[in-house]
Design an enzyme around this catalytic site. Structure first.
Site, short mmCIF file in Angstrom:
data_model
loop_
_atom_site.label_atom_id
_atom_site.label_comp_id
_atom_site.label_asym_id
_atom_site.label_seq_id
_atom_site.Cartn_x
_atom_site.Cartn_y
_atom_site.Cartn_z
N HIS A 31 75.07 7.45 -18.96
CA HIS A 31 76.52 7.28 -19.04
C HIS A 31 76.89 6.79 -20.43
CE1 HIS A 31 80.57 5.99 -18.17
NE2 HIS A 31 80.49 6.52 -16.97
N GLN B 56 70.96 11.24 -15.69
CA GLN B 56 72.21 11.11 -16.44
C GLN B 56 72.30 9.77 -17.18
OE1 GLN B 56 76.37 10.75 -14.52
NE2 GLN B 56 76.34 12.74 -15.51
N HIS C 33 72.22 6.14 -15.81
CA HIS C 33 73.30 5.94 -14.85
C HIS C 33 73.10 6.64 -13.52
CE1 HIS C 33 77.30 5.19 -13.41
NE2 HIS C 33 77.59 6.47 -13.34
N LEU D 83 78.40 -1.03 -16.21
CA LEU D 83 79.18 0.15 -16.54
C LEU D 83 80.64 -0.18 -16.89
CD1 LEU D 83 79.13 3.32 -16.45
CD2 LEU D 83 80.28 3.08 -14.27
N ARG E 72 79.46 13.99 -19.54
CA ARG E 72 78.75 12.76 -19.93
C ARG E 72 77.54 13.03 -20.80
NH1 ARG E 72 79.10 9.55 -14.18
NH2 ARG E 72 81.32 9.08 -14.41
N ARG F 224 75.78 15.67 -13.63
CA ARG F 224 76.80 15.43 -12.62
C ARG F 224 78.13 15.12 -13.30
NH1 ARG F 224 79.12 10.55 -10.40
NH2 ARG F 224 77.75 9.25 -11.62
N PHE G 233 89.22 12.69 -15.76
CA PHE G 233 87.82 12.31 -15.89
C PHE G 233 87.16 13.32 -16.82
CE2 PHE G 233 85.00 9.48 -13.16
CZ PHE G 233 85.87 8.43 -13.21
N GLU H 170 84.25 5.55 -16.56
CA GLU H 170 84.77 6.70 -17.29
C GLU H 170 86.30 6.73 -17.22
OE1 GLU H 170 82.37 10.07 -17.23
OE2 GLU H 170 83.99 11.45 -16.77
C1 LIG Z 1 78.18 1.39 -11.93
C2 LIG Z 1 78.34 2.70 -11.26
C3 LIG Z 1 79.60 3.29 -11.15
C4 LIG Z 1 79.76 4.51 -10.53
N1 LIG Z 1 81.01 5.06 -10.48
C5 LIG Z 1 81.17 6.24 -9.87
C6 LIG Z 1 82.44 6.83 -9.80
O1 LIG Z 1 83.42 6.28 -10.27
N2 LIG Z 1 82.57 7.99 -9.15
C7 LIG Z 1 81.52 8.62 -8.58
O2 LIG Z 1 81.70 9.65 -7.99
N3 LIG Z 1 80.28 8.08 -8.64
C8 LIG Z 1 80.08 6.92 -9.28
N4 LIG Z 1 78.83 6.37 -9.34
C9 LIG Z 1 77.73 7.00 -8.63
C10 LIG Z 1 77.83 6.68 -7.15
O3 LIG Z 1 78.32 5.39 -6.96
C11 LIG Z 1 76.50 6.73 -6.44
O4 LIG Z 1 75.84 7.88 -6.78
C12 LIG Z 1 76.69 6.75 -4.94
O5 LIG Z 1 77.45 5.65 -4.54
C13 LIG Z 1 75.39 6.75 -4.21
O6 LIG Z 1 75.62 6.57 -2.84
P1 LIG Z 1 74.48 6.63 -1.81
O7 LIG Z 1 75.08 6.48 -0.47
O8 LIG Z 1 73.65 7.83 -2.05
O9 LIG Z 1 73.52 5.40 -2.12
P2 LIG Z 1 73.81 3.83 -2.26
O10 LIG Z 1 75.22 3.50 -2.08
O11 LIG Z 1 73.12 3.39 -3.47
O12 LIG Z 1 73.08 3.26 -1.00
C14 LIG Z 1 71.71 3.20 -0.88
C15 LIG Z 1 71.38 2.48 0.39
O13 LIG Z 1 70.01 2.62 0.69
C16 LIG Z 1 69.45 1.40 1.03
N5 LIG Z 1 68.03 1.48 0.72
C17 LIG Z 1 67.44 1.81 -0.45
N6 LIG Z 1 66.12 1.83 -0.32
C18 LIG Z 1 65.85 1.52 0.96
C19 LIG Z 1 64.66 1.39 1.73
N7 LIG Z 1 63.47 1.59 1.20
N8 LIG Z 1 64.77 1.03 3.02
C20 LIG Z 1 65.97 0.81 3.59
N9 LIG Z 1 67.12 0.94 2.92
C21 LIG Z 1 67.06 1.29 1.63
C22 LIG Z 1 70.24 0.40 0.26
O14 LIG Z 1 70.20 -0.84 0.87
C23 LIG Z 1 71.63 1.00 0.34
O15 LIG Z 1 72.26 0.62 1.52
C24 LIG Z 1 78.64 5.16 -9.98
C25 LIG Z 1 77.39 4.59 -10.08
C26 LIG Z 1 77.22 3.39 -10.74
C27 LIG Z 1 75.84 2.86 -10.93
#
Ligand SMILES: Cc1cc2nc3c(=O)[nH]c(=O)nc-3n(C[C@H](O)[C@H](O)[C@H](O)COP(=O)(O)OP(=O)(O)OC[C@H]3O[C@@H](n4cnc5c(N)ncnc54)[C@H](O)[C@@H]3O)c2cc1C
Ligand code: HEM
Ligand code: SF4
Ligand code: SF4
Ligand code: FES
Lengths: 238, 249, 607
Positions: free
Chosen positions: C257, C255, C370, C267, C301, C406, C141, C270
């Protein structure tokens, strides 16, 4: 709600947890047996090609002589009954279900789902026509080439007075098509369900077999017609 | 190049007293690369702010946006309007509870499914933070990943006549989900335990083999293969085992 | 109206993504009652969209030999451009290998080491040894010294989220999906829970808890073009900001991407470059080695994104129907089999949306918003600043593992690791806390939301159109707060956003707002979203240096003398700009130095 449903389930406990398995197996096994029967049956009928029906007659005699018919026919009837019972339960029964199934099928335009609808319909057709066919055979026992030939080619005239519509011919054409359709696709679905072959490739094989059987069937009907024209009822072959 | 398209959309919000189900037409000017995600948002923002539908990832990976598109189930976000006639219908998925318009409650349905089929790894081993992971061949890992790819969109359930007429049937996705654990060496469940879960009419033996599920799964999960696998395993287990006194689901 | 239901529990977790569920598991394991709230069913959270993988120094793959948490730590700090909290990074890098193995124990089908010699697309020959066969493997990566990104094909987020959710199911943790938290209930000292709006019926619900956890993910949708899911509107941070007591940290660290695919901005992982993909310009020339001779396409990135824009500005961009200006991602040389097994998800996406088969076609790419490095500022145990009983984790938080940039694969790893580590602290805190009941206070918060809803429906404050405001705000962020920033443009951006913020307070619905009305939902979020955008824009304006992904053309150098500090943005009641405060960033283990890639190391060549 949930509680009542669970209570229902508890009260409904099947004596044997394997019932569903047996039912499913029975459906497939009776299906396979019936397909086997149908194809054998068509091969037997196909012997009419050979020697102008001499083999046909001796086969029929053989069936009689060794009590194969006496055991075979009731056994087949039994298998059919089991099959109807097992497979039929899958078909939509309630009006509501029929409506849902029909609406969904129309909306999906999905080949396999249409084929299944066809199978349910042909099942009904076979159910009615095969019993008529069986009744006819049983009441005119034994099976003889000329008898069959006349039934196919000429009886229609007798029934219908002056019209030369070949009543039984059309009857057989319909039964043949329905039977082949139902059996061919039934077998296809057994294979699909048990995953013995890759779905799309297998479709071609079965369609091929069905075409061959249809060819034999139509050929046989044609031979009957010719036979009927050549030999009078009760007349000797050769 | 651009053409006008008409979307005939199912409208009904059970939460608004007096509302009745109906089809409503919306006209749009199509442009290149337009997906149903773009089209529906444009309708909501410019024509009708009450229109309900669900999108999350808009990249065909989260399974939120399945609906009947001109009668067939599919993910709206990856459906390009140019592949549709100039007038087409959008309906919510059947089987699932309607929330409003095109939005249905797949979440609750799938939650119940997970609990009913106990879709988690069953093991008596304790996790040891100091130990290495248990070795596994890459092939096995990839085999598990195949069924695991299901995004719970509900297309297979909505197209399945069995699931449509039998409320308790767990559908292709449910059987597929169980197959994922069945081939996972980390799950220590016995054949008997699996049989309890899917060796019945609501599970493996309820499927009629219509394969609409297999044909319409947007993830191309090999459903025929997984359904057949479970059916065979369960039949073999059922014929072999003594299942006296077994819990019946 | 008044609240339809009141739920009382020990812990309420806002969000059902990976961070949220992992912390819920920890709290429930301690015997606490937990309720999870989410906009969508857990398995639709944006975590499932993560493709590439998760960083952990297992050291199993051939190219990972000799890896350990220390090297992972160093990569993380360099990646962050010394903006991260080094204590957090230490804890994180030491814990994450255990997390990966625990996920394996729970059922994640990690790809494994297959022994044998392999020729990499770069021409390098490596050998995976027999003694490692069957252990969890890793891929390359950006910005790392060793291969350490553990993966399942390119559906890592999907499998990890699904597996973590199986544990939530198994433990019987309550999940209320389609339930949006719209404000925090607090008495100025302690957080008592949340007011939430049901997205099925439109009813208001109250959740009272000893601890409230915010794990609502990123805020990508503050930009018009983002790789994020459409639900990533940063509402969790916004409701914390609205208290006036809780600050958002480092919001200007956004960030971009390198490889979002126009015109849909989905996306391309990477992993595509990690597995050996190239970036090409309009002459089909592979330009990254010209700028970054060492790391090439796999610099961090922020650096790759800037190099791409720089190259486009130099006149090498591609003009096509996909975008007015873009570059190409080339993975054709990886071979059909590799593309359609290990990069299948992105191959499918390219096929679905642009009709391109990456095994034989070039894929258009452009740097795209991103990831949100900033978020609700917490201490290293996840306790939010400003209110007791409030925690934040995951992308919504500024735990500060990532500083100003990140590393790919560090974010999924953060979600579960923080979920676990903060989960333990959260459980400890909750077990010792007593529930506060103050019905008058709660009723007050509910009333306030009811008022807002009533006014939006009646149009009492005005008739502004919510969709127009949203689009304008998103475009302002694109135009003024993007990869390359200048004081002048940021100033204009801030002014535009302030104007829009005022308008957002005068939104009136065009529909009746009945039931789970989507227009109402958007209108309720809008002022909070613009406040958050202002924290980004204003923070960027005030930070007169370049660090990580925050790049000021008028201040192109990192300035450790004046700016080795973290921005804290507060929103005071009635204000139309955030109040900024700063705290120092300590560097106890690794003093600021050279990243080994980027402008400071390899000055721009351009060709
Ligand atoms: C396309 C893409 C690819 C990625 N690939 C990678 C990767 O390969 N490796 C890596 O390490 N990271 C990657 N990332 C980053 C990573 O996926 C995210 O940063 C991470 O999954 C975030 O997880 P989280 O649990 O913080 O939030 P999320 O998984 O986004 O969950 C947020 C939760 O909060 C809930 N929510 C939001 N607002 C409210 C509200 N007001 N009330 C109630 N519920 C709410 C939503 O319903 C959801 O359940 C990627 C990101 C993207 C966009
Ligand atoms: C020559 C006679 C028959 C043959 C060869 C035959 C064969 C088959 C086969 C192979 C199947 C597929 C079974 C499976 O999916 O497991 C099937 C299904 C079915 N059969 Fe028959 N069958 C015959 C007669 C009948 C009759 C007389 C009826 C009822 C009146 C009937 C009703 C059905 C129904 C309703 C199905 C569909 C069940 C399902 O989809 O699961 N069949 N048949
Ligand atoms: S194959 Fe089985 S699960 Fe699939 S649609 Fe048919 S009956 Fe339903
Ligand atoms: S199996 Fe396929 S169609 Fe069914 S829910 Fe999963 S992804 Fe959707
Ligand atoms: S929005 Fe996620 S699959 Fe369509």
């Amino acid at each position: 709600m949930e509680l009542a449903k669970n209570l229902q389930k508890t009260l409904n406990q099947k004596a044997n947890p394997k019932t569903d398995l047996y039912v499913d197996l029975a459906e497939s096994v009776t299906g396979i047996i019936l397909v086997g029967f149908l194809w054998m049956h068509m091969l037997f009928v196909g012997t009419i090609y050979i020697n102008n029906g001499v083999l046909f007659n001796s086969l029929s005699e053989g069936l009689d002589k060794y009590y194969l018919a006496q055991i075979g026919i009731p056994a087949t009837v039994l298998v059919i009954l089991i099959h109807i019972f097992m497979a039929g339960r899958r078909a939509p029964m309630r009006l509501r279900d029929l409506r849902i199934a029909w609406r969904l099928t129309k909306s999906l335009k999905h080949t396999d789902t249409w084929i299944w609808v066809g199978q349910v319909i042909t099942a009904l057709i076979i159910g009615i026509m095969a019993s008529m066919h069986l009744w006819e055979i049983m009441t005119t026992w034994p099976i003889e080439a000329t008898k069959s030939a006349h039934r196919v080619a000429l009886d229609g005239i007798a029934f219908m007075g002056g019209f030369s519509i070949k009543y039984y011919l059309w009857f057989y054409v319909a039964l043949l098509l329905a039977g082949e359709y139902h059996a061919g696709f039934g077998l296809y679905r057994i294979f699909v369900k048990w995953g013995w072959f890759e779905r799309h490739k297998m479709g071609y094989v079965l369609k091929g077999i069905t075409l061959i059987i249809l060819f034999i069937g139509f050929g046989a009907l044609y031979m009957f017609i010719r036979l009927a024209e050549m030999v009078p009822l009760g007349g000797a072959l050769h | 190049m651009s053409r006008n398209i008409t979307l005939s959309i199912f409208r009904y919000n059970p939460n608004i007293p007096g509302d009745t189900p109906r089809m409503q037409d919306y006209k749009l000017e199509e442009y290149s690369g337009m997906t149903l995600f773009v089209a529906l948002n444009e309708i909501r923002e410019k024509q009708d702010p009450t229109l309900m539908f669900d999108f999350v990832c808009r990249a065909a990976i989260c399974g939120s946006c399945a609906m009947l598109i001109n009668g067939r189930p599919g993910l709206a976000c990856k459906t390009l309007t140019k592949n549709l006639p100039s007038r087409f219908t959008l309906m919510p998925l059947p089987v699932f509870k309607l929330i409003g318009d095109l939005s249905v409650d797949t979440g609750t349905w799938f939650r119940n499914l997970q609990v009913r089929t106990e879709s988690w790894i069953h093991t008596n081993k304790k996790f040891d933070p100091n130990a290495l992971e248990v070795r596994m061949s890459n092939e096995t890992a990839e085999a598990i990943y195949e069924p695991e790819r299901c995004i719970e969109c509900g297309c297979c359930v909505a197209t399945c006549i069995t699931a449509n007429i039998r409320e308790d049937f767990i559908g292709a996705t449910g059987i597929n989900r169980v197959s994922r654990f069945l081939i996972d060496p980390r799950d220590e469940r016995t054949d008997r335990e699996y049989f309890e879960v899917v060796g019945n009419e609501d599970g493996a033996f309820g499927c009629v083999g219509l394969m609409a599920c297999d044909d319409y799964c947007p993830m191309e999960v090999p459903l025929q293969k997984q359904l057949a696998l479970v059916r065979r395993k369960m039949a073999a287990a059922g014929l072999k085992l003594d299942l006296k006194g077994m819990k019946i689901s | 109206m008044s609240a339809k239901h009141t739920h009382i529990t020990d812990v309420v977790v806002v969000g059902a993504g990976l961070a949220a569920e992992r912390s819920a598991i920890e709290a429930a394991s301690a015997g606490l009652n937990v309720i999870i709230l989410s906009l969508v069913p857990p398995r639709r959270s944006h975590s499932t969209a993560a493709q590439g993988g998760m960083q952990a120094s297992l050291g199993n793959a051939a190219m990972a030999k000799g890896d350990n948490p220390q090297i992972h730590f160093e990569d993380t700090v360099k990646g962050s451009d010394w903006g991260c909290d080094q204590e957090v990074a230490k804890m994180f890098t030491e814990t994450v290998p255990i997390m990966i193995r625990q996920l394996d124990y729970w059922g994640v089908p990690w790809n494994r080491v297959v022994a044998g010699k392999k020729k990499l697309p770069s021409g390098l020959e490596v050998e995976d040894t027999k003694d490692k066969e069957g252990l969890i493997t890793a891929r390359d990566f950006g910005g790392v010294a060793k291969w350490r990104c553990c993966y399942t094909s390119d559906g890592t987020g999907h499998t990890v989220q699904f597996v973590v959710d199986t544990v939530v199911c198994k433990m019987g943790i309550t999940v209320h999906d389609r339930m949006e938290a719209i404000s925090l209930i607090h008495d100025g000292e302690t957080c008592l829970g949340v007011v939430a709006r049901c997205l099925r019926t439109g009813d208001l619900n109250v959740y009272l808890a000893k601890s409230t956890v915010i794990a609502t993910g990123g805020a990508g949708r503050l930009y018009a073009a983002s790789t994020n899911a459409v639900i990533n509107e940063g509402t969790g941070g916004a409701i914390a900001l609205n208290t006036g007591l809780v600050p958002l940290g480092n919001m200007e660290a956004v960030q971009f991407h390198p490889t979002g695919m126009p015109p849909v901005w989905i996306l391309m992982t990477e992993g595509a470059r990690g597995d050996g993909g190239y970036l090409l310009d309009k002459n089909l020339h592979r330009f990254m080695p010209d700028y970054e001779p060492k790391k090439k396409e796999l610099a961090s990135r922020d650096v790759v994104s800037r190099r791409m824009i720089q190259h486009i500005r130099a006149g090498y961009g591609v003009e096509s129907k996909y975008a007015p200006q873009h570059l190409w991602l080339d993975i054709r040389h990886l071979g059909r089999k590799w593309v359609w097994t290990n990069l299948r998800e992105i191959a499918t996406i390219a096929m679905n949306f642009n009709g391109l088969d990456p095994a034989k076609d070039l894929v258009p790419v452009l740097p795209t918003q991103h990831y949100t490095m900033g978020g609700i500022r917490t201490n290293k145990h996840g306790f939010a600043y400003g209110l007791k009983g409030l925690f934040a984790i995951g992308e919504a938080a500024c735990w500060d593992l990532h500083g100003f940039n990140r590393l790919g694969g560090n974010s999924l790893a953060e979600t579960v690791t923080a979920g676990y580590l903060v989960g333990i602290q959260l459980a400890k805190y909750t077990l010792g806390a007593t529930q506060k009941f103050d019905y008058k206070l709660v009723e007050g918060f509910v009333k306030k939301e009811e008022e807002r809803i009533k006014n939006l429906i009646s149009g009492k404050n005005g008739k502004e159109n919510v969709w127009e405001i949203r689009a304008a705000a998103q475009n302002a962020m694109m135009d003024h707060v993007h990869i390359f920033r200048t004081g002048k443009s940021l100033q204009e951006g801030v002014a535009k956003l302030q104007e829009l913020y005022k308008r957002s307070l005068k939104i009136g619905l065009r529909s009746s707002g009945q039931g789970a009305n989507p227009e109402l939902a958007q209108a309720l979020r809008m002022p909070g979203m613009i406040r958050t955008s202002l924290c980004i824009a204003y923070g960027a304006l005030m930070r007169t240096e370049s660090r990580g992904s925050h790049f000021r053309e008028d201040f192109p150098k990192r300035d450790d003398v004046n700016w080795l500090k973290r921005t804290l943005a507060y929103w005071k009641e009635g204000a139309d700009l955030p109040t900024l405060d700063y705290e120092p960033v300590a560097c106890p283990y690794m003093p600021p130095g050279d990243r080994g890639y980027g402008e400071a190391t390899a000055p721009a060549k351009g060709k």
